[in-house]
Design a protein around this motif. Structure first.
Motif, short mmCIF file in Angstrom:
data_model
loop_
_atom_site.label_atom_id
_atom_site.label_comp_id
_atom_site.label_asym_id
_atom_site.label_seq_id
_atom_site.Cartn_x
_atom_site.Cartn_y
_atom_site.Cartn_z
N VAL A 80 -5.61 6.24 17.26
CA VAL A 80 -5.62 5.48 16.01
C VAL A 80 -5.19 4.04 16.26
O VAL A 80 -4.23 3.80 16.99
N ASP A 81 -5.91 3.10 15.67
CA ASP A 81 -5.40 1.73 15.55
C ASP A 81 -5.19 1.43 14.08
O ASP A 81 -5.82 2.04 13.22
N THR A 82 -4.31 0.49 13.79
CA THR A 82 -3.98 0.18 12.39
C THR A 82 -3.76 -1.32 12.23
O THR A 82 -3.66 -2.06 13.21
N THR A 83 -3.64 -1.74 10.97
CA THR A 83 -3.24 -3.12 10.71
C THR A 83 -1.81 -3.33 11.23
O THR A 83 -1.03 -2.41 11.31
N CYS A 84 -1.52 -4.58 11.54
CA CYS A 84 -0.21 -4.90 12.11
C CYS A 84 0.18 -6.30 11.62
O CYS A 84 -0.64 -7.21 11.68
N CYS A 85 1.31 -6.47 11.00
CA CYS A 85 2.45 -5.58 11.00
C CYS A 85 2.67 -5.08 9.57
O CYS A 85 3.13 -5.83 8.71
N SER A 86 2.29 -3.83 9.30
CA SER A 86 2.44 -3.21 7.99
C SER A 86 3.65 -2.29 8.04
O SER A 86 3.61 -1.23 8.67
N VAL A 87 4.73 -2.69 7.37
CA VAL A 87 6.06 -2.11 7.59
C VAL A 87 6.38 -1.05 6.54
O VAL A 87 6.17 -1.26 5.34
N VAL A 88 6.92 0.07 7.01
CA VAL A 88 7.31 1.16 6.14
C VAL A 88 8.77 1.54 6.39
O VAL A 88 9.26 1.44 7.51
N ALA A 89 9.45 1.96 5.32
CA ALA A 89 10.80 2.50 5.41
C ALA A 89 10.70 3.99 5.09
O ALA A 89 10.25 4.37 4.01
N LEU A 90 11.12 4.84 6.05
CA LEU A 90 10.92 6.28 5.93
C LEU A 90 12.26 7.02 5.91
O LEU A 90 13.24 6.59 6.54
N ASP A 91 12.27 8.18 5.25
CA ASP A 91 13.45 9.04 5.28
C ASP A 91 13.37 9.97 6.49
O ASP A 91 12.48 9.84 7.34
N GLN A 133 0.85 -1.19 0.00
CA GLN A 133 0.00 0.00 0.00
C GLN A 133 0.89 1.24 0.00
O GLN A 133 2.04 1.20 0.45
N ASP A 134 0.32 2.33 -0.48
CA ASP A 134 1.03 3.61 -0.52
C ASP A 134 0.74 4.36 0.78
O ASP A 134 -0.41 4.72 1.04
N PRO A 135 1.74 4.61 1.62
CA PRO A 135 1.48 5.34 2.86
C PRO A 135 0.82 6.69 2.65
O PRO A 135 0.06 7.16 3.51
N GLN A 136 1.11 7.33 1.53
CA GLN A 136 0.44 8.61 1.27
C GLN A 136 -1.07 8.43 1.12
O GLN A 136 -1.84 9.35 1.42
N ALA A 137 -1.50 7.25 0.68
CA ALA A 137 -2.93 6.98 0.59
C ALA A 137 -3.56 6.91 1.97
O ALA A 137 -4.72 7.31 2.15
N TRP A 138 -2.81 6.40 2.96
CA TRP A 138 -3.32 6.41 4.34
C TRP A 138 -3.54 7.86 4.80
O TRP A 138 -4.57 8.16 5.40
N TRP A 139 -2.55 8.69 4.53
CA TRP A 139 -2.62 10.08 4.98
C TRP A 139 -3.78 10.80 4.29
O TRP A 139 -4.52 11.56 4.94
N LYS A 140 -3.95 10.55 3.03
CA LYS A 140 -5.07 11.14 2.30
C LYS A 140 -6.40 10.67 2.89
O LYS A 140 -7.32 11.47 3.11
N SER A 141 -6.50 9.38 3.20
CA SER A 141 -7.76 8.82 3.69
C SER A 141 -8.10 9.32 5.09
O SER A 141 -9.28 9.54 5.40
N ILE A 142 -7.10 9.51 5.95
CA ILE A 142 -7.42 9.97 7.29
C ILE A 142 -7.98 11.39 7.25
O ILE A 142 -8.89 11.73 8.01
N GLY A 143 -7.47 12.20 6.33
CA GLY A 143 -8.03 13.54 6.17
C GLY A 143 -9.46 13.51 5.66
O GLY A 143 -10.34 14.19 6.19
N GLU A 144 -9.71 12.71 4.64
CA GLU A 144 -11.05 12.63 4.07
C GLU A 144 -12.06 12.08 5.07
O GLU A 144 -13.17 12.60 5.22
N ALA A 145 -11.69 11.00 5.78
CA ALA A 145 -12.62 10.37 6.71
C ALA A 145 -12.96 11.30 7.88
O ALA A 145 -14.12 11.39 8.30
N CYS A 146 -11.96 12.00 8.40
CA CYS A 146 -12.20 12.89 9.53
C CYS A 146 -13.10 14.07 9.13
O CYS A 146 -14.03 14.44 9.85
N LYS A 147 -12.82 14.65 8.01
CA LYS A 147 -13.66 15.77 7.56
C LYS A 147 -15.09 15.32 7.31
O LYS A 147 -16.05 16.04 7.62
N ARG A 148 -15.26 14.13 6.78
CA ARG A 148 -16.61 13.63 6.52
C ARG A 148 -17.40 13.43 7.81
O ARG A 148 -18.58 13.77 7.89
N VAL A 149 -16.76 12.85 8.82
CA VAL A 149 -17.51 12.58 10.05
C VAL A 149 -17.81 13.87 10.81
O VAL A 149 -18.86 14.00 11.43
#
Length: 794
Positions: free
Chosen positions: A106-117, A74-90
């Motif tokens: 926040v709770d999330t799926t586990c273990c979904s691993v990301v490598a960040l700069d 999954q694209d982590p940026q898609a998570w960030w986009k979705s949290i904004g959309e979902a919060c504004k909607r509710v």
């Protein structure tokens, strides 16, 4: 709140000074909390009041990409986009102003691993929790036998490719530049909290359940004001990482660790604008979705179990002691509450089995439930084994299969439907009994998910287990769990237990019926006999079973790599056959796959010549066991089949598409030729395991698994000891398939290989360089048989 080093301690045990800074006046009832559930397919944002009532929910989906079989990203940026959309909607749906939402978690799926700069941006797509590409790395992890592995069946495994360390190890081995550039290697949970607050911190929940973290390794004199050891980096599994040459991961993991319920910080201005909330909104640490769901179900005390049902069952029990045992996972120390641990069990196919039967008989659930309700307890003799997709715990047997027994012409679909439900409940009871035997057991079960829609299923669960079950009003337990953590963190309630009293509401309570419980105990005892009775039959797709009391299936296959060439090759091969060898091992290799070792390999023409000229005095043929160590095995199948190969073995490392590889196996079998799958000495067994399971599920026979036990295809090298563990595990998984070992086989280790579970060995120098070939073959067969019989006699 001044950052991750000065935070509120866990709200389940009392208030802290930092929390008092955040304590708000809720007398007017206009303050709310936000629970966010980052799931596999979408993100849900739900606003709750202080009584646990959901005012509304906003949902925003995101995509999962499957670049290769068993890979999921999954694209982590898609998570960030979705949290904004979902919060504004509710917020819009509930008609609130941003300042009315005082806290969120926040709770999330586990273990979904990301490598960040350094800026917290992803260097590559996330390796989603279900991504299985690190299957080989799980074998490397398990082979260390590190003490941190006690959470994996008391050290016996398995280690799942879902977990953090196998995924991180895969990154280092396959994408070293990404691994080297990564400032942080963490999870979905940590990524979201970082972008909400600017603070990089791990959740003690996630790292305890999937990172092999042990808080017991932290300094016990470094305690919070309530007397609990503070989680620090000392709990990370340093010796395990050292054994894997992965020690640098210690510095890439978050250095701050917060318990669920600790305050991470407040929203940055960027995050507040993105979510449509106030910068004063307090962000509270959450964790893995199912475990935070325990909070939303009110499973907070020793003796409580959360049973999360759907296509499968997940059993999470609260324990006061740190226990480990076979047939279960855990104890995960302080994973949800600081004073308690969590143990885990699971059933692979529960709701999915019921759905299968529904489709099979073309009926609706309501019809089937009504019919099953009219059937007596025990389904009038119909007994089901609920292993339709294998067994997760306590047997950990992916190849076990479901069965329906006791059928007569009297029985109806209602009988079978009830028997399937009863078997699932028996499977849950077996998990509970396993936990009891290891030192813990639930006294009450909070159940959520699909099974709660069937009153019959709920009652059978209670009657079989002899325990009360409860169903809560709020169906989205993880979201409510997040809301409860947020509520305690800002002072709505002093403890999680008190928050549960006000926010978790029991809808239905199902009590066990003592007389029915006793009636089910007799049927349960019959259920317990099904698995051991059926286990020997599970691989009957093959043509034989491995004998334990004779030498019929104990085979020594002399390797023709060590024989002469030209006419001497034929003479040596005949001599080996006369000496008692049932198979002759032929290695066909190319440089692309094995490098310079290919120069000594035989050819397809050699196989044709051998086939034409080999026979013993009675005219029966020695099987030509052809191992093709090549990158494109499909190119060799036709020519080998026409040349007289008796078995064709190709490498699991060449499998890129299971469907295509399985079709190749089916084609080989259709010509009356046996099929084998080979594993390099440097590879794990996971890919092979999954491929064989895939084939067996489609009734495609695999006859042999070949384990290479030396790193090169040359004679004289010593056997690598790690092969014994591979043999042991494969024999446990596949009791009716030949397990063959090639490389470094001697009389001194042949018996040990038999004890581990091998019934076929390839021997070159030990046969062709022996003074008496017949004696050498006979001694190897005797040693292998002696070891194999001693194993099966216990």
């Amino acid at each position: 709140v001044d950052g991750c080093t000065s935070v509120r301690q866990h709200g389940s045990t009392g208030s802290m000074s930092v929390a008092s800074k955040r304590k708000l006046d809720f007398a007017d009832g206009d303050k709310y909390v936000l629970g966010i559930d980052g799931g596999t397919e979408s993100l849900r944002a739900t606003i709750f009041d202080k009584h646990g009532k959901a005012l509304g929910t906003g949902v925003a989906p995101y995509a999962t990409i499957f670049p290769k079989p068993s890979w999921a990203e999954q694209d982590p940026q898609a998570w960030w986009k979705s949290i904004g959309e979902a919060c504004k909607r509710v917020i819009e749906e509930c008609g609130l102003v941003p300042s009315q939402v005082c806290a969120m978690s926040v709770d999330t799926t586990c273990c979904s691993v990301v490598a960040l700069d350094d800026a917290g941006q992803a260097l590559r797509p996330c390796l989603l929790w279900m991504d299985m590409r690190s299957a080989v790395q799980t074998e490397q992890v398990l082979s260390t036998r590190d003490p941190a592995l006690k959470v994996n069946g008391d050290g016996d495994g398995p280690v799942s490719a879902e977990w953090m360390i196998p995924k991180a190890l895969w990154l280092k081995q396959h994408e070293p530049s990404v691994f080297a550039r990564a400032r942080h290697i963490c999870e979905y949970q940590d990524f979201i909290n970082f972008h909400l607050t600017g603070k990089m911190c791990a959740s003690l929940n996630n790292i305890s359940i999937r990172w092999h973290y042990r808080i017991s390794e932290c300094a016990q004199d470094n305690r919070d004001l309530l007397g609990f050891a503070k989680p620090t980096v000392d709990g990370y599994p340093k010796s395990l990482l050292q054994a894997l040459d992965l020690e640098e991961l210690l510095h890439k993991w978050p250095q701050a660790i917060l318990r669920p319920g600790d305050v991470v910080g407040t929203l940055t201005s960027r995050a507040a604008e993105h979510l449509g909330l106030s910068e004063d909104t307090v962000v509270v640490q959450g964790g893995a979705d199912a475990f935070i769901g325990m909070i939303g179900l009110g499973a907070l005390s020793p003796g409580d179990m959360a049973l999360l049902t759907g296509s499968s069952h997940l059993h999470l029990g609260v324990v006061s002691n740190n226990i480990h045992g076979k047939g279960m996972w855990g104890t995960y120390q302080s994973a949800v509450l600081p004073q308690y641990g969590v143990v885990e069990g699971g059933q692979t196919s529960t709701g999915s089995s019921v759905a299968w039967l529904k489709r099979l008989v073309n009926a609706e659930y309501q019809e089937l439930n009504e019919e099953a309700e009219q059937i007596p307890i025990g389904s009038e003799g119909v007994l089901v084994l609920d292993h339709f997709q294998g067994n997760r715990t306590p047997h950990t047997d992916p190849l076990s299969r479901g069965s329906i027994s006791g059928l007569t012409l009297k029985h109806t679909r209602g009988h079978i439907f009830r028997a399937v439900i009863e078997s699932i409940c028996f499977g849950t009871e077996l998990i509970i009994e396993t936990m009891r035997e290891n030192g813990c057991g639930p006294l009450e079960i909070a159940i959520a998910g699909g099974a709660t829609r069937s009153p019959l299923w709920l009652q059978i669960h209670a009657d079989v287990c002899g325990l009360p079950f409860r169903v809560t009003h709020e169906k989205e337990a993880p979201s409510l769990g997040c809301a409860m953590l947020a509520a305690v963190a800002v002072g709505m309630y002093p403890t999680l237990q008190e928050a549960a009293e006000h926010m978790v509401h029991v809808k239905t309570r199902i009590e066990p019926r003592p007389d029915v419980y006793l009636e089910y105990r007799a049927i349960y005892q019959k259920y317990l006999k099904l698995y051991p009775a059926l286990k020997p039959l599970k691989n009957l797709q093959g043509e034989h079973s491995i004998a334990s009391d004779t030498n019929e299936d104990i085979i020594v296959a002399p390797s023709l790599l060590s024989a002469g060439r030209g006419d001497q090759l034929i003479q040596d091969a005949k001599s080996a056959g006369h000496a008692g060898a049932k198979w002759l091992h032929v290695d066909i290799m190319n440089e692309d796959f094995v490098g310079e070792d290919a120069k000594d390999a035989l050819t397809v023409d050699s196989v044709r010549t051998l086939s034409a000229r080999l026979s013993d005095a009675s005219g029966s043929r020695v099987l030509l066991d052809c191992h093709i160590a090549v990158g494109s095995p499909a190119d060799y199948i036709d020519s080998l089949a026409s040349s007289g190969a008796g078995q064709i073995t190709f490498h699991s490392e060449t499998i890129t598409d299971m469907e295509v590889a399985a079709a190749m196996c089916k084609s080989i079998r259709s010509r009356g030729i046996q099929v084998g799958v080979a594993i390099k000495a440097s590879s794990g067994i996971e890919m092979t395991r999954r491929f064989i399971e895939y084939c067996l599920a489609r009734e495609i026979c695999i006859n042999t698994i070949l384990l290479l036990s030396i790193p090169r295809h040359v004679g004289g090298l010593p056997l690598l000891p790690m092969v014994f563990e591979k043999v042991r595990r494969l024999r446990k998984l596949f009791p009716s398939i030949n397990i063959q070992v090639d490389g470094g086989v001697r009389g001194s280790n042949c018996e040990l290989l038999g004890r581990a579970g091998a019934n076929v060995v390839v021997a070159g120098s030990a046969v062709f360089k022996a003074d008496n070939m017949q004696s050498a073959v006979g001694e190897l067969i005797s040693s292998l048989a002696r070891g194999y019989r001693s194993r099966t006699s216990h």
